[in-house]
Design an enzyme around this catalytic site. Structure first.
Site, PDB file in Angstrom:
ATOM      1  N   HIS A   1      -6.498   4.634  -4.368  1.00  0.00           N
ATOM      2  CA  HIS A   1      -6.302   4.757  -2.922  1.00  0.00           C
ATOM      3  C   HIS A   1      -7.633   4.756  -2.157  1.00  0.00           C
ATOM      4  O   HIS A   1      -7.789   4.062  -1.151  1.00  0.00           O
ATOM      5  CB  HIS A   1      -5.515   6.029  -2.587  1.00  0.00           C
ATOM      6  CG  HIS A   1      -5.345   6.230  -1.112  1.00  0.00           C
ATOM      7  ND1 HIS A   1      -4.622   5.345  -0.331  1.00  0.00           N
ATOM      8  CD2 HIS A   1      -5.839   7.174  -0.264  1.00  0.00           C
ATOM      9  CE1 HIS A   1      -4.670   5.748   0.931  1.00  0.00           C
ATOM     10  NE2 HIS A   1      -5.394   6.844   0.997  1.00  0.00           N
TER      11      HIS A   1
ATOM     12  N   HIS B   1     -13.805   5.816   6.911  1.00  0.00           N
ATOM     13  CA  HIS B   1     -14.090   6.838   5.893  1.00  0.00           C
ATOM     14  C   HIS B   1     -15.356   6.564   5.101  1.00  0.00           C
ATOM     15  O   HIS B   1     -15.915   7.474   4.495  1.00  0.00           O
ATOM     16  CB  HIS B   1     -12.913   6.953   4.914  1.00  0.00           C
ATOM     17  CG  HIS B   1     -11.641   7.433   5.535  1.00  0.00           C
ATOM     18  ND1 HIS B   1     -11.484   8.724   5.985  1.00  0.00           N
ATOM     19  CD2 HIS B   1     -10.471   6.803   5.796  1.00  0.00           C
ATOM     20  CE1 HIS B   1     -10.266   8.868   6.488  1.00  0.00           C
ATOM     21  NE2 HIS B   1      -9.630   7.718   6.393  1.00  0.00           N
TER      22      HIS B   1
END
Ligand SMILES: *[C@@H]1O[C@H](CO)[C@@H](O)[C@H](O)[C@H]1NC(C)=O
Ligand SMILES: *[C@@H]1O[C@H](CO)[C@@H](O)[C@H](O)[C@H]1NC(C)=O
Ligand SMILES: *[C@@H]1O[C@H](CO)[C@@H](O)[C@H](O)[C@H]1NC(C)=O
Length: 340
Positions: A212, A221
């Site tokens: 993921h 991120h």
């Protein structure tokens, strides 16, 4: 004498069984039969389950068209399957509303291989792993970490959420369902050991790892330092060709001179347009393609070639990436070249 021989036979048998169970890999394995010529194709989508909202339905529609064009063998989900907090139980109608009723095209009625994302850990994590869901929709297969073997490629699915320190910090920002994960150190140690031995014993031409979280990303991120530290060295030591992730709600391709691995993000299954691009990262220079919006990815593999394509919500091709295998002898000592 007879009893001695049978004792010897029994001893040998036990020895064999023990040996097998010690050497057998701990990660569940699935054989996926592909075409007689060994070619393989699949779609990759990530970060999607929102009852069709935020263009999820549009992405699903285009996946159906591309899936038909390519006559795909299966679909891969890079996790964050159900927003915001996974499934509440195996009976949660969110499963059908966000999966069964969304990916309705004929070409998508294939096996789906899914990993968990951090949002999935915020619900009843065991619901998504439950065989009960397969009774409702037989396409569904989600496990923490597992392997899919095909004639042309081995795919290694890795549960990346437990690696990320911030989800374990107190006070907690969210509640995570860590059943099956704690004690965390044991979980991570075993997973790394199993992944490494599975990769070492793989003789497939193509080795693809799916998780993921990004190892490298210039999106919101950014890089995942825990994966750079724990996972990347194992992948590099074992000739992994491609690492595919979601987590950042974008599509991207990173290729660098310091690693032979192609880093691909397919996390555009629904909500996107975060407006974030990390300019300060070292990674920026290695970025070959970055798209902040919705879409998905296709992978076509033959013995010597890989053709990977990113599509937007209209099915428009945004970026193509071709890899070519120089087959050495023995076969598992091969490497892939990215053709720019
Ligand atoms: C859906 O996709 C279109 C085309 O990329 C985009 O303009 C629109 O903003 C998207 N909608 C949402 C809610 O993201
Ligand atoms: C950026 O990438 C190019 C080509 O890959 C390389 O020649 C150059 O040295 C890199 N620059 C930095 C600052 O890493
Ligand atoms: C990749 O290969 C396909 C044919 O397999 C070709 O149409 C495409 O132009 C190639 N892309 C690049 C970037 O070389």
């Amino acid at each position: 004498m007879v009893s001695f021989l049978s004792w010897v036979a029994c001893f040998c048998f036990c020895l064999c069984v023990c040996f097998l169970s010690v050497s057998a890999n701990q990660l569940p394995r699935f054989e996926h039969q592909v075409n007689a010529d060994g070619s393989l194709s699949f779609l990759v989508v990530g970060d999607w389950g929102r009852r069709g909202r935020f263009n999820q339905s549009q992405v699903a529609f285009q996946m159906g068209k591309t899936g038909e064009d390519l006559n795909i063998d299966f679909v891969v989900s890079t996790g964050d399957n159900f927003y915001d907090d996974g499934l509440r139980s195996t009976y949660d109608p969110f499963f059908e509303d966000s999966f069964t009723k969304i990916y309705t095209a004929n070409s998508l009625q294939k096996q789906w291989y899914s990993v968990l994302g951090n949002h999935d850990y915020r619900g009843d994590v065991e619901a998504q792993l439950s065989p009960m869901l397969r009774l409702m929709d037989p396409r569904w297969l989600c496990l923490r970490s597992f392997i899919v073997n095909t004639e042309t490629a081995d795919l290694f699915f890795v549960d990346t959420t437990p690696f990320v320190d911030k989800y374990f910090l107190k006070p907690k920002k969210h509640n995570y369902d860590w059943r099956g994960v704690i004690p965390r150190n044991n979980y991570l140690t075993n997973l790394l050991k199993d992944l490494e031995s599975a990769l070492m014993s793989s003789v497939a031409t193509w080795k693809i790892v799916i998780g993921h979280h990004a190892i490298r990303s210039i999106g919101h991120h950014g890089d995942t330092k825990e994966l750079i530290h724990h996972i990347l060295p194992i992948l590099e030591a074992n000739n992994v060709d491609v690492y595919i992730n979601g987590h950042d709600h974008c599509l991207q391709h990173i290729s660098s001179s310091t690693s032979p691995i192609q880093f691909l993000t397919s996390g555009g299954g629904s909500k996107a347009w975060r407006g974030a691009i990390d300019d300060d990262k070292n990674t920026k220079n290695d970025s070959k393609f970055y798209y902040d919006g919705q879409g998905f990815m296709s992978v076509e593999l033959k013995q010597a070639d890989a053709n990977i394509i990113f599509y937007d919500v209209f099915g428009k091709v945004l970026h193509t990436l071709n890899l070519s295998k120089q087959l050495r002898s023995p076969m598992y000592d091969s490497f892939a070249t990215y053709i720019k």
